[in-house]
Scaffold this active site. Sequence first.
Site, mmCIF file in Angstrom:
data_model
loop_
_atom_site.group_PDB
_atom_site.id
_atom_site.type_symbol
_atom_site.label_atom_id
_atom_site.label_comp_id
_atom_site.label_asym_id
_atom_site.label_seq_id
_atom_site.Cartn_x
_atom_site.Cartn_y
_atom_site.Cartn_z
ATOM 1 N N ARG A 120 0.872 -1.186 0.000
ATOM 2 C CA ARG A 120 0.000 0.000 0.000
ATOM 3 C C ARG A 120 0.897 1.220 0.000
ATOM 4 O O ARG A 120 1.691 1.412 0.933
ATOM 5 C CB ARG A 120 -0.916 -0.004 1.222
ATOM 6 C CG ARG A 120 -1.649 1.319 1.411
ATOM 7 C CD ARG A 120 -2.751 1.254 2.434
ATOM 8 N NE ARG A 120 -3.893 0.508 1.930
ATOM 9 C CZ ARG A 120 -5.135 0.618 2.418
ATOM 10 N NH1 ARG A 120 -5.386 1.438 3.427
ATOM 11 N NH2 ARG A 120 -6.112 -0.102 1.913
ATOM 12 N N HIS A 147 -7.403 0.430 -6.427
ATOM 13 C CA HIS A 147 -7.612 -0.420 -5.241
ATOM 14 C C HIS A 147 -8.271 -1.726 -5.716
ATOM 15 O O HIS A 147 -9.449 -1.968 -5.468
ATOM 16 C CB HIS A 147 -8.494 0.326 -4.242
ATOM 17 C CG HIS A 147 -8.436 -0.198 -2.848
ATOM 18 N ND1 HIS A 147 -7.671 -1.282 -2.472
ATOM 19 C CD2 HIS A 147 -9.069 0.210 -1.705
ATOM 20 C CE1 HIS A 147 -7.827 -1.511 -1.176
ATOM 21 N NE2 HIS A 147 -8.666 -0.620 -0.686
ATOM 22 N N GLN A 150 -10.185 -4.190 -3.305
ATOM 23 C CA GLN A 150 -11.470 -3.640 -2.876
ATOM 24 C C GLN A 150 -12.554 -3.962 -3.910
ATOM 25 O O GLN A 150 -13.647 -4.424 -3.574
ATOM 26 C CB GLN A 150 -11.337 -2.121 -2.707
ATOM 27 C CG GLN A 150 -12.604 -1.434 -2.260
ATOM 28 C CD GLN A 150 -12.986 -1.773 -0.833
ATOM 29 O OE1 GLN A 150 -12.193 -1.610 0.066
ATOM 30 N NE2 GLN A 150 -14.199 -2.247 -0.631
ATOM 31 N N ASP A 247 -17.330 6.870 -1.587
ATOM 32 C CA ASP A 247 -16.060 6.808 -0.854
ATOM 33 C C ASP A 247 -15.758 8.231 -0.379
ATOM 34 O O ASP A 247 -16.406 9.197 -0.815
ATOM 35 C CB ASP A 247 -14.959 6.285 -1.801
ATOM 36 C CG ASP A 247 -13.587 6.178 -1.138
ATOM 37 O OD1 ASP A 247 -13.518 6.120 0.105
ATOM 38 O OD2 ASP A 247 -12.573 6.161 -1.872
ATOM 39 N N CYS A 287 -16.536 1.600 0.711
ATOM 40 C CA CYS A 287 -15.333 0.803 0.998
ATOM 41 C C CYS A 287 -14.886 0.954 2.442
ATOM 42 O O CYS A 287 -14.177 0.099 2.955
ATOM 43 C CB CYS A 287 -14.216 1.190 0.045
ATOM 44 S SG CYS A 287 -13.793 2.938 0.105
ATOM 45 N N ARG A 315 -13.797 -8.603 1.859
ATOM 46 C CA ARG A 315 -12.368 -8.375 1.602
ATOM 47 C C ARG A 315 -11.586 -9.641 1.958
ATOM 48 O O ARG A 315 -10.653 -10.023 1.266
ATOM 49 C CB ARG A 315 -11.852 -7.195 2.444
ATOM 50 C CG ARG A 315 -12.493 -5.840 2.164
ATOM 51 C CD ARG A 315 -12.150 -5.337 0.786
ATOM 52 N NE ARG A 315 -10.724 -5.315 0.553
ATOM 53 C CZ ARG A 315 -9.901 -4.323 0.945
ATOM 54 N NH1 ARG A 315 -10.387 -3.265 1.525
ATOM 55 N NH2 ARG A 315 -8.599 -4.394 0.703
HETATM 56 N N1 NVA Z 1 -10.018 6.574 -1.541
HETATM 57 C C1 NVA Z 1 -9.647 6.213 -0.198
HETATM 58 C C2 NVA Z 1 -9.865 4.755 0.028
HETATM 59 C C3 NVA Z 1 -9.541 4.284 1.412
HETATM 60 C C4 NVA Z 1 -9.751 2.817 1.571
HETATM 61 C C5 NVA Z 1 -8.198 6.593 0.056
HETATM 62 O O1 NVA Z 1 -7.367 6.355 -0.831
HETATM 63 O O2 NVA Z 1 -7.901 7.146 1.103
HETATM 64 N N1 CP Z 2 -11.337 -0.126 2.431
HETATM 65 C C1 CP Z 2 -10.071 -0.189 2.856
HETATM 66 O O1 CP Z 2 -9.133 -0.433 2.084
HETATM 67 O O2 CP Z 2 -9.930 0.009 4.183
HETATM 68 P P1 CP Z 2 -8.557 0.182 4.964
HETATM 69 O O3 CP Z 2 -7.981 1.502 4.546
HETATM 70 O O4 CP Z 2 -8.949 0.156 6.411
HETATM 71 O O5 CP Z 2 -7.649 -0.947 4.595
#
Ligand code: NVA
Ligand code: CP
Length: 328
Positions: A120, A147, A150, A247, A287, A315
Site C-alpha cells: 500500500r 484499489h 477492494q 467513498d 469501501c 475483503r
Molecule cells: N479513496 C480512499 C480509500 C480508502 C480505503 C483513500 O485512498 O484514502
Molecule cells: N477499504 C479499505 O481499504 O480500508 P482500509 O484503509 O482500512 O484498509
Amino acid sequence: MSGAASPAAARAALPSALQSLRGRDLLSSADLSAAETTALLQLAADLKTGQRRIDLGGRVLGLIFSKASTRTRVSFTVAMARLGGQTIDLNPQVSQVGRGEPVADTARVLSRYVDALAIRTFGQQELADYAHWASIPVINALTDLEHPCQALADYQTMAETLGGNDPAALRGLTLTYLGDGNNVAHSLMLTGAQLGVNVRIGCPEGYAPDAAVLRRSQQLAAEQGCHVTVLHEPLAAVRGAHALYTDVWASMGQEDEKNERERAFAGWCLNEELIAEADSRAIVLHCLPAYRGLEISAGAMEGPSSRIFDQAENRLHAQQALLAALLA
Ligand code: NVA
Ligand code: CP
C-alpha cells in the site's frame, strides 16, 4: 520457497480458470482478464460458504504499508492464516525502507524470504518498481491510482445480494459510484467492465476519473457489451441503479484539500433521497472508512439497503481467493 504442507493439494483444489494467475502480480484491476475476474469471485463465494478449502502450506505474505489501513491489513493477515500461511508486517517505518534503502534492493532481498508482497503506497510507479525487481507476486493493496482488492470484494457483495452468488448474473446490472473519481472508482470501473456491469461515475466537474483509466475501462466495457460513463448530476447518476457506492471525498494524501473538497462536493451526499431514485432492490456500498454526514448519510449507512459490513467481510474472502490463485 517455504512450504511444509502439500502445495499439490492446493493446486488440486483450485479451479482451472485460475491456473493462469499462478505467480503473477496484481498491480491494476485490468491485469485480470474477464474470465479470471469471474473465476476469482466464484472462488471467493465458495470459500465464504465453505464449499471449497485451500491449504497453501506455510506460505508467507509480506505487508509493506506506507499508509494507514484497518480492513486491508487485517483481512490479508487473516486470509493467509486461513490458507495455512502467515504474514509479516514490513512497516516502512521500522524497516530500512524508511531510511531510504532502494526498492530495487528491498524487493530482491524480500523475494528471498517471503512468497508474495502486498503493498500500500502512494504512487503506482513505486508499486510497479517493486514488481519489476521482485521475483514473487506483488499485490496492489491500494495506491493513489487503484484499489483492485477492494473492487473484487465489492462485486462479490453485489453478486451475493443481487445475483444469487453467481458473478455471471451481474451482466447488465448498473453500479453507480458517487463522489471523487479516485483509486476506488478506477478499480470499480475496470473490474465492473470486465464483469459486464454498467458503471456510472457521478462526480462534480473537476473530480472526474483519470482519463487513461476511463479509456481503458470503456474499451473493456465495449468488449463485454456494457458501458462506463461519467455524469455530473447526482439524480441522473443514481436513477435505476442496482448498487450505489461512495467513498471519501479526500483520500489519504489529500488531507490539505479537505475543506475545498467539502465545498466542491456539496449536494453529492449518498442519502435516502438518492436511494429512492435507484432500483427498488438497490444496495448501498462504501469501501470504508466513512464520514457520516459528508459523502454518506447515517441513514444510508445503517438503512435496510446497506451491505457495507458484508462488503467489508468480503475483503477477507476475495483476498483469500486471490492469494490462493497467485500462490497455489
Ligand atoms: N479513496 C480512499 C480509500 C480508502 C480505503 C483513500 O485512498 O484514502
Ligand atoms: N477499504 C479499505 O481499504 O480500508 P482500509 O484503509 O482500512 O484498509
